[in-house]
Design an enzyme around this catalytic site. Sequence first.
Site, PDB file in Angstrom:
ATOM      1  CG  ASN A   1      -0.683  -0.254   2.396  1.00 55.53           C
ATOM      2  OD1 ASN A   1       0.724  -1.027   2.392  1.00 55.53           O
ATOM      3  ND2 ASN A   1      -1.036   0.105   3.672  1.00 55.53           N
TER       4      ASN A   1
ATOM      5  CD  GLU B   1       1.580  -1.423  10.790  1.00 53.35           C
ATOM      6  OE1 GLU B   1       0.623  -1.457  11.361  1.00 53.35           O
ATOM      7  OE2 GLU B   1       2.011  -0.652  10.126  1.00 53.35           O
TER       8      GLU B   1
ATOM      9  CB  CYS C   1      -1.504  -0.542   8.535  1.00 54.59           C
ATOM     10  SG  CYS C   1      -0.758   1.314   9.294  1.00 54.59           S
TER      11      CYS C   1
ATOM     12  CD  GLU D   1       8.126   0.168  10.453  1.00 54.48           C
ATOM     13  OE1 GLU D   1       8.702  -0.256  10.195  1.00 54.48           O
ATOM     14  OE2 GLU D   1       7.253   0.794  11.222  1.00 54.48           O
TER      15      GLU D   1
END
Length: 499
Positions: free
Chosen positions: A167, A264, A298, A475
Amino acid sequence: MHYTGTLQETHAQAREDIDREFGAVIDGETRSAASGETFEPTDPAVNEPITTVPSCDATDVEAAVEAADAAADEWGGMDASDREDLLREWVAAMRDHLDEFALLGALEVGKPLEFARADVENGLDFLEYYASVAVAETGEYVPTGDDSHTYVRREPYGVTGQILPWNYPILLMGWKVGAALAAGNTAVVKPPSPAPLSVILAGQLAAETLPDGVVNVVPGSGSEVGDPLIDHPRVGKISFTGSVPVGQAIMRTAADTVTPVTLELGGKNPFIVFPDADVEEAAATVATGGMYNAGQSCDSATRILVHEDVKEEFREAYLEELDGWEPGDPLAEGTTMGPLAYGGHFDDVDDYVDLGREEGATLLRGGPLEDEDYADGAFYRPTVFDDVDPEMRIAQEEVFGPVQFLFEFGDYEEAIEIANGVDYGLTAGIATGNPSVAHRAAADVEAGSVWVNRYFGTVPGTPFGGFKQSGFGRECAAQAIEEHQRAKSVNMAIDEPPY
């Protein structure tokens, strides 16, 4: 870039404009797969192959790890400032190719050109941020008395593996590879199979600016490339973004070699509209939060929780905002939403919409785009369900498309209960005019990032990562540098002076 004609014509023109050989990037060279096998990523707007890409396997992974391992001592032994200079050269080379990156993003992911370009620029900003943070790192002194000197040094793992999602290929490359390289590691990158082209381009530009073997890109499937990378004994750290089942499988594989991982894994993110919120502003914010990148994020705002006193007013304003998010040609100026990333994902999203009807939720609008001109592509309209019960599957499971769900709550406690009543905990949005409510809700919501009166608030320096099944590790901030290094404590005895 300006294309004219029908959807099929504009995309045919764009494919002809791609003047590049795409291969694995290993030890500074663009190569074919050792097996000679290839695959063809598909343009989701027209369901046509874009170009040919090597389909690599464990043999290519071995070559990439060997190259990264050979480069690790030189790269990790550099001063951080020297690494920073080289990383900035790489970023500058990528900025020189922004138009090419944007075109590839539009073709392989279906992003509108404007948004594809912005995502690349955002990823490069993170890469530059990491380079600067690494230069500013300092050691730790631990006071232990007059007879010893104790300090902590941080060392790179050596070879790291990054497995990227389809994505946001370059944005997430900036998050992951940027942190790994700035921390002194080398990288073996597995690009997403549906969208490998922009990551390969980044690897080719790295080969022109960084020492050979520092960045290696190995395209191929998860089973043929991802598994051997995770399982490799010389890979010291793995970072992955993707689904919960794949993340769980990576944890199991990494356990055999006791390899640390950053995961993640997605979300089912709430956006809470309290009764004192600016309703029109909240409607515009959550529409963007749910429809950007066709909801394939996400951190997309999928569950909209609205207080009963403002539910009707909010719904009217929100549905009006969605009119600005109708899908169209990602190569056309002004398009806000392109197709879903590939046909199989279109089917998955459509299955969830069918499920919502079966579960008894009210479909207010949406579904597949019914237009002959777009019939070959994976186009899906903004889709909204009302009267959603928190226990429905559509309220619990990640749809990952332009589909949002409206819930009603009566008081603060009920809002928090609904917000936290899923297995995920990645992000959350809060709309309120009361600072006390904002701070209290930010503390009570189980999410790694909470954004108040805005959405998509991740910027360089703010840690990003999830709670619960949304994963672990951080992150986008200094913590990402630390997660790509090992801490070593050194304790030296100090004798009395001899004179």
